[in-house]
Design a protein around this motif. Structure first.
Motif, PDB file in Angstrom:
ATOM      1  N   LEU A  23       0.911  -1.180   0.120  1.00  0.00           N
ATOM      2  CA  LEU A  23      -0.192   0.195   0.135  1.00  0.00           C
ATOM      3  C   LEU A  23       0.711   1.297  -0.075  1.00  0.00           C
ATOM      4  CD1 LEU A  23      -2.695   0.878   0.138  1.00  0.00           C
ATOM      5  CD2 LEU A  23      -2.325   0.978   2.370  1.00  0.00           C
ATOM      6  N   ARG A  24       2.054   1.351   0.794  1.00  0.00           N
ATOM      7  CA  ARG A  24       2.673   2.145   0.872  1.00  0.00           C
ATOM      8  C   ARG A  24       3.339   2.993  -0.660  1.00  0.00           C
ATOM      9  NH1 ARG A  24       5.174   0.997   6.866  1.00  0.00           N
ATOM     10  NH2 ARG A  24       3.163   2.560   8.028  1.00  0.00           N
ATOM     11  N   ARG A  25       3.946   1.402  -0.986  1.00  0.00           N
ATOM     12  CA  ARG A  25       4.284   1.555  -2.459  1.00  0.00           C
ATOM     13  C   ARG A  25       4.108   1.939  -3.299  1.00  0.00           C
ATOM     14  NH1 ARG A  25       7.053  -3.016  -1.150  1.00  0.00           N
ATOM     15  NH2 ARG A  25       5.608  -4.124  -2.235  1.00  0.00           N
ATOM     16  N   SER A  26       2.619   2.268  -3.152  1.00  0.00           N
ATOM     17  CA  SER A  26       1.591   2.385  -4.402  1.00  0.00           C
ATOM     18  C   SER A  26       1.024   3.668  -4.160  1.00  0.00           C
ATOM     19  CB  SER A  26       0.099   1.150  -3.648  1.00  0.00           C
ATOM     20  OG  SER A  26       0.435   0.407  -4.518  1.00  0.00           O
ATOM     21  N   LEU A  27       0.919   4.090  -2.646  1.00  0.00           N
ATOM     22  CA  LEU A  27       0.953   5.391  -1.867  1.00  0.00           C
ATOM     23  C   LEU A  27       1.802   6.564  -2.823  1.00  0.00           C
ATOM     24  CD1 LEU A  27      -0.410   5.248   0.570  1.00  0.00           C
ATOM     25  CD2 LEU A  27      -2.269   6.086  -0.768  1.00  0.00           C
ATOM     26  N   LEU A  28       3.407   5.794  -3.256  1.00  0.00           N
ATOM     27  CA  LEU A  28       4.433   7.211  -3.207  1.00  0.00           C
ATOM     28  C   LEU A  28       4.687   6.438  -4.882  1.00  0.00           C
ATOM     29  CD1 LEU A  28       7.368   8.530  -1.515  1.00  0.00           C
ATOM     30  CD2 LEU A  28       7.900   6.627  -1.335  1.00  0.00           C
ATOM     31  N   TYR A  29       4.011   6.222  -5.387  1.00  0.00           N
ATOM     32  CA  TYR A  29       4.020   6.282  -7.389  1.00  0.00           C
ATOM     33  C   TYR A  29       4.668   7.510  -7.414  1.00  0.00           C
ATOM     34  CZ  TYR A  29      -0.225   8.786  -8.542  1.00  0.00           C
ATOM     35  OH  TYR A  29      -0.584   9.751  -8.744  1.00  0.00           O
ATOM     36  N   ALA A  30       3.849   8.623  -6.950  1.00  0.00           N
ATOM     37  CA  ALA A  30       4.511   9.731  -7.767  1.00  0.00           C
ATOM     38  C   ALA A  30       6.619  10.613  -7.782  1.00  0.00           C
ATOM     39  CB  ALA A  30       3.938  11.259  -6.499  1.00  0.00           C
ATOM     40  N   HIS A  31       6.920   9.596  -7.235  1.00  0.00           N
ATOM     41  CA  HIS A  31       8.454   8.958  -7.059  1.00  0.00           C
ATOM     42  C   HIS A  31       8.350   7.496  -6.949  1.00  0.00           C
ATOM     43  CE1 HIS A  31       8.771  13.482  -5.700  1.00  0.00           C
ATOM     44  NE2 HIS A  31       8.119  13.564  -4.605  1.00  0.00           N
ATOM     45  N   GLU A  32       8.114   7.034  -7.909  1.00  0.00           N
ATOM     46  CA  GLU A  32       8.741   6.003  -8.168  1.00  0.00           C
ATOM     47  C   GLU A  32       8.529   5.373  -7.106  1.00  0.00           C
ATOM     48  OE1 GLU A  32      10.882   6.852 -11.384  1.00  0.00           O
ATOM     49  OE2 GLU A  32       9.923   7.555 -12.713  1.00  0.00           O
ATOM     50  N   GLY A  33       7.905   5.551  -6.215  1.00  0.00           N
ATOM     51  CA  GLY A  33       8.306   3.938  -4.858  1.00  0.00           C
ATOM     52  C   GLY A  33       9.389   4.717  -3.806  1.00  0.00           C
ATOM     53  N   GLY A  34      10.077   6.166  -4.162  1.00  0.00           N
ATOM     54  CA  GLY A  34      11.245   6.007  -3.876  1.00  0.00           C
ATOM     55  C   GLY A  34      11.805   7.504  -3.168  1.00  0.00           C
ATOM     56  N   ALA A  42      13.007  16.986   4.335  1.00  0.00           N
ATOM     57  CA  ALA A  42      12.310  16.945   3.208  1.00  0.00           C
ATOM     58  C   ALA A  42      12.086  15.486   3.147  1.00  0.00           C
ATOM     59  CB  ALA A  42      13.148  17.836   2.377  1.00  0.00           C
ATOM     60  N   GLN A  43      13.199  14.604   3.710  1.00  0.00           N
ATOM     61  CA  GLN A  43      13.081  13.260   4.042  1.00  0.00           C
ATOM     62  C   GLN A  43      11.935  13.252   4.945  1.00  0.00           C
ATOM     63  OE1 GLN A  43      17.132  11.643   3.689  1.00  0.00           O
ATOM     64  NE2 GLN A  43      16.809  12.308   1.706  1.00  0.00           N
ATOM     65  N   THR A  44      12.193  13.304   5.504  1.00  0.00           N
ATOM     66  CA  THR A  44      11.418  13.177   7.162  1.00  0.00           C
ATOM     67  C   THR A  44       9.789  13.692   6.779  1.00  0.00           C
ATOM     68  OG1 THR A  44      13.764  13.633   8.086  1.00  0.00           O
ATOM     69  CG2 THR A  44      10.896  13.329   9.504  1.00  0.00           C
ATOM     70  N   GLU A  45      10.210  14.545   5.745  1.00  0.00           N
ATOM     71  CA  GLU A  45       8.658  15.117   5.990  1.00  0.00           C
ATOM     72  C   GLU A  45       7.837  14.441   4.524  1.00  0.00           C
ATOM     73  OE1 GLU A  45       7.370  19.445   3.215  1.00  0.00           O
ATOM     74  OE2 GLU A  45       8.655  20.067   5.433  1.00  0.00           O
ATOM     75  N   GLN A  46       8.455  13.650   4.278  1.00  0.00           N
ATOM     76  CA  GLN A  46       7.908  13.867   3.349  1.00  0.00           C
ATOM     77  C   GLN A  46       7.143  12.182   3.743  1.00  0.00           C
ATOM     78  OE1 GLN A  46      10.014  12.556  -0.667  1.00  0.00           O
ATOM     79  NE2 GLN A  46       8.345  10.932  -1.907  1.00  0.00           N
ATOM     80  N   ALA A  47       8.151  11.181   4.348  1.00  0.00           N
ATOM     81  CA  ALA A  47       7.828  10.392   4.914  1.00  0.00           C
ATOM     82  C   ALA A  47       6.717  10.255   5.894  1.00  0.00           C
ATOM     83  CB  ALA A  47       9.449   9.745   6.107  1.00  0.00           C
TER      84      ALA A  47
END
Length: 128
Positions: A23-34, A42-47
């Motif tokens: 589910l998390r990978r699917s929700l993070l599709y805009a950055h191709e899962g990363g 910024a990484q913490t905010e995205q997480a």
């Protein structure tokens, strides 16, 4: 690991965890899962945003699962507790990951029941 029941229970828990990761990978599709940001803040905010969105999907699914189960009980349909133990709310089939959704707010609000829930989908007829 020689105990078959223990292996089965362990695999079931691992599958539930993997469904959450899926589910998390699917929700993070805009950055191709990363996570692509350079700076830790910024990484913490995205997480945290991903965690919030994941929790929202799981909460929504859990709430509507409970409504469906309650409806089944009122219809005198058997609800097996052993079967319910295998259900994971980390499903994503009910999530639109792509595109835009146009919503007529007044029309959708008119569909809500007094408790503020959307109506459940009608039961599909059983195959002969």
């Amino acid at each position: 690991m020689a105990d078959e029941i223990y292996r089965w229970k362990t695999a079931r828990q691992l599958n539930k965890g993997e469904s959450l990761h899926s589910l998390r990978r699917s929700l993070l599709y805009a950055h191709e899962g990363g996570i692509r940001h350079r700076h830790l803040a910024a990484q913490t905010e995205q997480a945290w945003c991903l965690t919030l969105l994941t929790n929202a999907v799981v909460t929504w699914t859990t709430e509507y699962y409970s409504l469906a189960i309650a409806q089944m009980c009122t219809e005198d349909r058997a609800v097996d507790d052993e079967l319910l133990a295998h259900i994971s709310p980390a499903r994503s089939k009910n999530v639109n990951f792509f595109g835009t959704i146009n919503v007529e707010v007044d029309t959708e609000l008119a569909k809500l029941d007094p408790a503020g829930y959307r109506p459940l989908r009608p039961r599909r007829p059983e195959r002969a």
